[in-house]
Design an enzyme around this catalytic site. Structure first.
Site, PDB file in Angstrom:
ATOM      1  N   SER A  16       0.723  -1.464  -0.057  1.00 39.61           N
ATOM      2  CA  SER A  16       0.082  -0.006   0.022  1.00 39.61           C
ATOM      3  C   SER A  16       0.952   1.369   0.124  1.00 39.61           C
ATOM      4  O   SER A  16       0.330   2.256  -0.254  1.00 39.61           O
ATOM      5  CB  SER A  16      -1.003   0.023   1.260  1.00 39.61           C
ATOM      6  OG  SER A  16      -0.069  -0.250   2.500  1.00 39.61           O
ATOM      7  N   HIS A  32      -5.565  -3.765  -2.205  1.00 38.05           N
ATOM      8  CA  HIS A  32      -5.434  -2.929  -3.275  1.00 38.05           C
ATOM      9  C   HIS A  32      -5.358  -3.404  -4.308  1.00 38.05           C
ATOM     10  O   HIS A  32      -4.808  -3.123  -5.689  1.00 38.05           O
ATOM     11  CB  HIS A  32      -3.978  -2.286  -2.971  1.00 38.05           C
ATOM     12  CG  HIS A  32      -4.018  -1.296  -1.875  1.00 38.05           C
ATOM     13  ND1 HIS A  32      -4.516   0.042  -1.887  1.00 38.05           N
ATOM     14  CD2 HIS A  32      -3.828  -1.258  -0.381  1.00 38.05           C
ATOM     15  CE1 HIS A  32      -4.541   0.733  -0.669  1.00 38.05           C
ATOM     16  NE2 HIS A  32      -4.146  -0.376   0.094  1.00 38.05           N
ATOM     17  N   LYS A  42     -11.785   0.086  -0.497  1.00 38.20           N
ATOM     18  CA  LYS A  42     -10.830   0.636  -1.457  1.00 38.20           C
ATOM     19  C   LYS A  42     -11.892   0.831  -2.909  1.00 38.20           C
ATOM     20  O   LYS A  42     -12.682   1.548  -3.153  1.00 38.20           O
ATOM     21  CB  LYS A  42      -9.526   0.184  -1.377  1.00 38.20           C
ATOM     22  CG  LYS A  42      -9.010   0.316  -0.187  1.00 38.20           C
ATOM     23  CD  LYS A  42      -7.602   0.078   0.012  1.00 38.20           C
ATOM     24  CE  LYS A  42      -7.231  -0.313   1.534  1.00 38.20           C
ATOM     25  NZ  LYS A  42      -7.417   0.998   2.260  1.00 38.20           N
TER      26      LYS A  42
HETATM   27  C1  LIG Z   1      -2.966  -3.924   2.572  1.00 40.49           C
HETATM   28  C2  LIG Z   1      -4.441  -3.499   3.479  1.00 40.49           C
HETATM   29  N1  LIG Z   1      -4.895  -4.312   4.188  1.00 40.49           N
HETATM   30  C3  LIG Z   1      -5.847  -4.270   5.064  1.00 40.49           C
HETATM   31  C4  LIG Z   1      -6.320  -2.847   5.267  1.00 40.49           C
HETATM   32  C5  LIG Z   1      -7.492  -2.524   6.147  1.00 40.49           C
HETATM   33  O1  LIG Z   1      -8.777  -2.246   5.410  1.00 40.49           O
HETATM   34  P1  LIG Z   1      -9.896  -1.314   5.901  1.00 40.49           P
HETATM   35  O2  LIG Z   1      -9.634   0.004   5.313  1.00 40.49           O
HETATM   36  O3  LIG Z   1     -10.937  -2.075   5.193  1.00 40.49           O
HETATM   37  O4  LIG Z   1      -9.849  -1.733   7.337  1.00 40.49           O
HETATM   38  C6  LIG Z   1      -5.729  -1.589   4.499  1.00 40.49           C
HETATM   39  C7  LIG Z   1      -6.256  -0.455   4.436  1.00 40.49           C
HETATM   40  O5  LIG Z   1      -5.552   0.518   4.754  1.00 40.49           O
HETATM   41  C8  LIG Z   1      -4.810  -2.028   3.564  1.00 40.49           C
HETATM   42  O6  LIG Z   1      -3.976  -1.039   2.861  1.00 40.49           O
END
Ligand SMILES: Cc1ncc(COP(=O)(O)O)c(C=O)c1O
Length: 416
Positions: free
Chosen positions: A205, A233, A264
């Site tokens: 990310s 992502h 997202k």
């Molecule tokens: C790679 C990754 N996993 C998990 C999450 C967590 O997702 P959520 O926004 O649905 O809590 C994010 C969000 O920032 C993320 O970038």
């Protein structure tokens, strides 16, 4: 008698050590204030901006009309009329709240429909949904491994994975970022473990690079390990019709646990795991964040369902996202910015120093472009950056405007 003497000596030694290394206790607010001052001095404080309009390419942020280049709204669905209608329809039909946790009285037919639609989309046997991606990782990982097991995790995995791992009593090893030969090395001396769980983000990310999933699959198969991939992502971005990373690498069915989020590309909020029927049934019975926390409200589930259906039916959205990504990335690179190893719509502009990242973001905001500095602890201290994310909803004109602003701000700061 001798035992008593030993015991007293031990107590005395502990008391002396306690006095020597004792903390000077401060009132909580004094301690918090001094910690905040340290963060401010190091340019590490979050200064949160406020959107006064929906998440879209053009928005009013802190009273200013700006071009948004930092949302995760990859496909522009967050303010899509179909999602809004679906949220309203679900509210009318099922009410505002679900009334309970999923396993008691908080599973409605719309939750089931979403899980079926998602399993179809991910080409998996089944799926199970959660309140957020964070709750998915924090709950699912500890449900899969315990003190008999080993987790091997990429060093740049998302914080929710790290926290999920911390909630287990499993041994942990970390392999170098995207380095399959280092992953292979971590399998030395693993005979004593009941399970070995390898975990990786699909798309990272902060850098926008992609895990080498084909090679990782081969490695875990060679060692009889289990593979967990966070596709937060990748959904709506990679693979045919945005089906995600397994589809992109043609390894569908070979990733044991595919985790993702609705926050997202799907433009809503919520998390999921896609996999076998048995896996999802097991998680339904074991994941604490599923068992002990209220389920997604109907309006959210309705919007998520509409989003999955829309992404499936409109491949043009994903194509446009990639056209915009290619155009913008090329523009930044030809201006001379350091964009790291990004391969996806997440494109960092690396400044190194956190103050420089902040100044660049502030200058861009003056130019009416909204991006955020990403600093420690989200990235290493010397890898501060401004992270940009284009969406399929941006026009070419938007991207040209953004590139001109980057050129002006970048030159002023001697980054290019
Ligand atoms: C790679 C990754 N996993 C998990 C999450 C967590 O997702 P959520 O926004 O649905 O809590 C994010 C969000 O920032 C993320 O970038």
């Amino acid at each position: 008698m001798r035992t008593n003497v030993l015991l007293w000596s031990l107590i005395l030694a502990l008391e002396i050590m306690g006095q020597q290394s004792g903390f000077q206790r401060q009132p909580l607010l004094t301690a918090l204030r001094s910690e905040l001052e340290c963060l401010e001095k190091d340019e590490l404080l979050w200064r949160v901006r406020t959107l006064q309009t929906p998440s879209a390419p053009h928005a009013i942020v802190d009273g200013k009309k700006v071009l948004v280049l930092c949302s995760n709204n990859y496909l522009g669905l967050a303010n899509h009329p179909k999602l809004k209608q679906a949220a309203i329809a679900a509210t009318k039909k099922y009410g505002a709240g679900s009334g309970s946790v999923r396993v008691i009285a908080g599973t409605m037919s719309i939750h089931r429909k979403l899980e079926q639609a998602l399993a179809r989309f991910k080409h998996s046997e089944a799926s199970i949904t959660f309140q957020s991606g964070f709750a998915t990782n924090a709950g699912t990982i500890p449900a899969l491994v315990d003190e008999h097991d080993l987790i091997i995790s990429d060093e740049l995995n998302h914080g929710s994975i790290i926290d999920g791992c911390r909630l287990t009593r499993a041994e942990r090893r970390v392999y170098k970022h995207r380095d399959v030969s280092d992953l292979e090395k971590q399998f030395q001396n693993t005979d004593q473990y009941r399970r070995v769980l390898v975990i990786t983000d699909g798309v990272f990310s902060m850098d926008g690079d992609i895990a080498p999933l084909e090679d990782i699959v081969k490695t875990i198969q060679d060692h009889g390990a289990i593979l967990y991939v966070d596709d937060a992502h990748g959904d709506g971005v990679l693979g045919k019709n945005g089906r995600g990373i397994s589809n992109h690498f043609n390894v569908e069915g070979q990733v044991d646990i595919e985790m993702g989020t609705f926050s997202k590309a799907f433009g809503c909020v919520g998390g999921y795991v896609a996999g076998s029927r048995d896996l999802c049934f097991y998680l339904q019975n074991k994941v604490r964040s599923y068992l002990l926390s209220g389920s997604q409200p109907p309006m959210v589930v309705g919007a998520c369902l509409a989003a999955v259906q829309l992404v499936e039916k409109q491949p043009g959205l994903v194509k446009r996202l990639w056209d915009n990504t290619g155009y913008f990335k090329k523009g930044l690179r030809s201006l001379g910015f350091d964009t790291g190893n990004s391969e996806t719509p997440i494109t960092p502009v690396i400044t190194g120093d956190s103050k420089k990242a902040r100044t660049l973001a502030d200058e861009l905001f003056k130019e009416k472009v909204f991006v955020l500095p990403i600093v420690y602890p989200m990235v290493a201290k010397d890898k501060a950056r401004v992270r940009t994310i284009v969406t399929s909803a941006h026009t070419c004109r938007d991207l040209d405007t953004a590139l001109s602003a980057f050129e002006k701000a970048g030159r002023a700061q001697q980054l290019i």
